[in-house]
Design a protein around this motif. Structure first.
Motif, PDB file in Angstrom:
ATOM      1  N   LEU B 144       0.828  -1.206   0.000  1.00 53.65           N
ATOM      2  CA  LEU B 144       0.000   0.000   0.000  1.00 53.65           C
ATOM      3  C   LEU B 144       0.864   1.257   0.000  1.00 53.65           C
ATOM      4  O   LEU B 144       0.608   2.209  -0.753  1.00 53.65           O
ATOM      5  CB  LEU B 144      -0.901  -0.035   1.238  1.00 53.65           C
ATOM      6  N   VAL B 145       1.919   1.218   0.830  1.00 55.93           N
ATOM      7  CA  VAL B 145       2.817   2.368   0.915  1.00 55.93           C
ATOM      8  C   VAL B 145       3.456   2.634  -0.451  1.00 55.93           C
ATOM      9  O   VAL B 145       3.502   3.775  -0.934  1.00 55.93           O
ATOM     10  CB  VAL B 145       3.902   2.133   1.986  1.00 55.93           C
ATOM     11  N   ALA B 146       3.915   1.564  -1.096  1.00 56.65           N
ATOM     12  CA  ALA B 146       4.563   1.712  -2.398  1.00 56.65           C
ATOM     13  C   ALA B 146       3.576   2.241  -3.431  1.00 56.65           C
ATOM     14  O   ALA B 146       3.914   3.053  -4.291  1.00 56.65           O
ATOM     15  CB  ALA B 146       5.132   0.379  -2.849  1.00 56.65           C
ATOM     16  N   MET B 147       2.328   1.790  -3.325  1.00 56.14           N
ATOM     17  CA  MET B 147       1.307   2.238  -4.267  1.00 56.14           C
ATOM     18  C   MET B 147       1.044   3.720  -4.126  1.00 56.14           C
ATOM     19  O   MET B 147       0.839   4.425  -5.119  1.00 56.14           O
ATOM     20  CB  MET B 147       0.030   1.453  -3.994  1.00 56.14           C
ATOM     21  N   LYS B 148       1.057   4.183  -2.874  1.00 51.20           N
ATOM     22  CA  LYS B 148       0.768   5.589  -2.633  1.00 51.20           C
ATOM     23  C   LYS B 148       1.941   6.502  -2.995  1.00 51.20           C
ATOM     24  O   LYS B 148       1.760   7.697  -3.191  1.00 51.20           O
ATOM     25  CB  LYS B 148       0.406   5.816  -1.145  1.00 51.20           C
ATOM     26  N   ASN B 149       3.162   5.957  -3.012  1.00 50.22           N
ATOM     27  CA  ASN B 149       4.328   6.786  -3.286  1.00 50.22           C
ATOM     28  C   ASN B 149       5.034   6.311  -4.550  1.00 50.22           C
ATOM     29  O   ASN B 149       5.612   5.227  -4.563  1.00 50.22           O
ATOM     30  CB  ASN B 149       5.336   6.693  -2.133  1.00 50.22           C
TER      31      ASN B 149
END
Lengths: 410, 260
Positions: B144-149
């Motif tokens: 999720l973190v990678a998707m958001k950034n």
């Protein structure tokens, strides 16, 4: 001690050369033990043959040897105390005593010895007894080779297997005691030896000393007892070659020391106890050459303990090696092997070159706030311990082993 | 979604990383068994490794895998496939392959060595379940973190900070609050704090299983009582799975708004 006993037997034999042997069995001249005792004269031998005897309380008031053949059963019918001994030089041997009564006001015992010296209790089997063997104000007794199996469920409604009160020069050898309240209980007992006994599965203590001095206990096995072994308010106790095993539970100890002075704890093995040795106001105790394996806390030495020496022990696989609640230390730790020691030995003399601090920061934290133990084995705690190890701030500065061994001591 | 899951699963299982992960656990578990020669002690050591490594590896793999397969995702987006299917397919493909490497890695040595009793088997299963849940949860969070950034450095940094917080800082705050509120009864509080953090939850569960509970004294008794009831088990499982379901649900919801 032994010589003295021998001499005494010799004299008693010499003065009673006419001693008789009386037999008791269901179809002998005497069918009841009470009758046999009544018609015997001092220093006779009464031989009880196989059978079941229900005679309530039997009082022995003269020096007699009562010897069982093939373990005759003497039943207390869950009402009575079985033998009450009120004479010196009585021997009870080879009997099987069952079902002592339970009382909340009297300490009923399978064998109760009152004010009598030189009483020998040998090779008996005691089952379902409230108190097993109970000596009061007696000296030079011998309890040897007995097997005592209790059925204790609650502390208040159960008794001790071997209970000694105000005695001295006693010997307790090779007994097996199980499932009582205390396995062996000594109160005001001096100069006695407790050797080679097995005490296991007792509700409270496997061995319990109170106000007893100059006693030795050697080569005993104390296993699986509710709270382990307690030595309290005693001086000059020698504890050697004992095995303290699996005293595991939230309030259990391998060995509890409270108000005890000048004791020696040598060559014992502490295996899988919640707390190996717990010391409170223990002073001038020498703890050396012991093995501490897989205990929760190997040593929990409170700040009230002084001048103790912890020397040449092996600490292997314990969750905490040493804990204390004080920031000062008045005890000596020297030449032990600690499995968590990470130092080096450049000069190859077998001792590490940097001191080892056995009190980790986390074990110190727990003594301040007990509920924080829930963080045991968390990465944060490991980091904390590591940081404290590098630069000690909170743990007692002087609590360290200057000469930690590099290899376990054989 | 199934097809994408399959692709990403096979892509991952064939990759060096999951083989490395598998071998790591295989070697660790078998050497622990070989050296301690006692399955229950080996389990205790393995527990420490699982509690620390599963979240960390999950965090790193999640971020790495997302950034690696960005091009593939963009390619798929050009096809008439639901966005949700693409992202969830990618996530579950990754998660299953990692979890399978983990489970296979620690199970095989124990099968050869033998479990040595029902107790050990239960402890072993607790570790397997705890490790799997931790892996899945931290994979989802970092995914999720990678998707958001889209900025890789920022993504990596944030993912590692989240891991750092959950694994270390949280316990620090926990310990501090235990000291500050020393005068109050803290059992329910520490129970809640433990249940909320998946790492602490797994650690405590495994610890209680491994018979260290006698050391925990009164607190341990409270915990034992809680985790001994079916209600306690349901609550703790619910919170543990929430850490998987929450991020996964957020992925499926956020991917719709994701701009490339």
């Amino acid at each position: 001690m032994k010589n003295l006993l021998f001499l005494f037997t010799l004299i008693s034999v010499a003065t009673n050369l006419h001693s008789q042997t009386i037999e008791v069995c269901p179809d002998c001249q005497y069918t009841s033990i009470k009758e046999a005792i009544k018609s015997s004269s001092p220093h006779d031998a009464i031989i009880i043959k196989n059978g079941v005897y229900r005679e309530g309380n039997i009082t022995i008031d003269k020096p007699l040897s009562i010897i069982g053949k093939d373990y005759p059963v003497i039943d207390g019918e869950s009402k009575y105390e079985i033998f009450t001994i009120k004479s010196d030089s009585v021997t009870l041997r080879g009997l099987k005593l069952l079902n002592v009564g339970v009382s909340y006001t009297k300490d009923l015992a399978a064998i109760n010895i009152i004010n009598s010296d030189y009483v020998n209790i040998k090779d008996n089997i005691l089952e379902n007894s409230f108190f097993g063997v109970y000596y009061q104000k007696s000296s030079y007794g011998l309890i040897e080779g007995n097997v005592m199996q209790g059925n204790a469920v609650k502390e208040i409604s159960s008794g001790n297997a071997i209970h000694l009160w105000h005695c001295d020069n006693m010997q307790i050898i090779d007994n097996q005691v199980r499932n009582h309240r205390d396995g062996i209980y000594l109160e005001f007992v001096d100069s006695s030896r407790i050797v080679n006994n097995v005490s296991e599965g007792n509700l409270r203590y496997g061995l319990h000393f109170m106000f007893s001095n100059w006693d030795d206990y050697i080569s005993n096995t104390l296993r699986d007892n509710g709270a382990g072994v307690a030595v309290m308010f005693s001086r000059f106790i020698r504890m050697e070659d004992n095995l303290f095993e699996k005293n595991w539970g939230t309030t259990s100890y391998g060995l509890l020391l409270k108000e005890i002075y000048d004791a020696e704890i040598i060559n014992n093995e502490f295996y899988k106890n919640t707390i190996g040795i717990y010391g409170e106001s223990a002073t001038r105790i020498k703890i050396s050459n012991n093995e501490f394996h897989q205990n929760g806390w190997a040593l929990k030495i409170l700040g009230s303990c002084m001048d103790n020496e912890v020397v040449s022990n092996n600490f292997i696989g314990n969750t905490f090696d040493v804990t204390t609640n004080s920031s000062r230390n008045y005890n000596i730790y020297n030449g032990n092997y600690w499995d968590e020691y990470t130092g080096y030995d450049l000069d190859k003399d077998g001792y590490g070159d940097v001191p080892y601090r056995p009190v980790s920061l986390f074990s110190h934290v727990i003594t301040k706030s007990e509920s924080s133990i829930i963080l045991l084995r968390s990465l944060f705690v490991d980091l904390l311990n590591y940081a404290e190890k590098v630069t000690p701030v909170f743990t007692p500065e002087s609590l360290k082993d200057e000469l930690p061994k590099m290899k376990p001591i054989q | 979604m199934k097809r994408i899951l399959k692709y990403s699963f096979f892509d991952m299982i064939r990759s060096r990383w999951s083989i490395f992960y598998f071998l790591f656990f295989l070697i660790t578990a078998s050497s622990l068994l070989y050296m301690s020669n006692d399955s229950s002690r080996a389990l205790a050591s393995l527990m420490n490794i699982v509690i620390i490594l599963c979240p960390l590896i999950g965090t790193l793999f999640g971020v790495m895998y997302y950034y690696n397969s960005r091009d593939f995702i963009e390619l798929l987006l050009a096809q008439p496939i639901k966005r949700r299917d693409i992202f969830l397919g990618e996530y579950f493909g990754l998660a299953f392959s990692i979890v399978i490497s983990f489970i296979a890695g620690i199970t095989i040595p124990f099968i050869f060595y033998g479990f040595g009793g029902a107790d050990t088997l239960v402890n072993f299963l607790t570790i397997v379940v705890a490790g799997s849940i931790l892996t899945m949860a931290f994979l989802a969070i970092s995914f999720l973190v990678a998707m958001k950034n889209s900025n890789k450095i920022k993504g990596f940094g944030l993912a590692i900070i989240i891991w750092l917080f959950m694994a270390i800082i949280y316990d620090g705050l926990f310990l501090m609050s235990l000291f500050i509120f020393e005068d109050y009864p803290l059992e329910t509080f520490s129970l809640a704090m433990t249940v909320i953090n998946p790492i602490d939850l797994c650690r405590t569960l495994v610890m209680l299983q491994l018979d260290i509970s006698a050391l925990l004294g009164y607190t341990g008794a409270v915990f034992n009582k809680f985790f001994g009831t079916s209600q306690g088990i349901i609550i703790s499982l619910f919170f543990a799975l929430l850490w998987v379901a929450g991020p996964v649900w957020t992925i499926s919801w956020q991917c719709k708004a994701k701009d490339f």
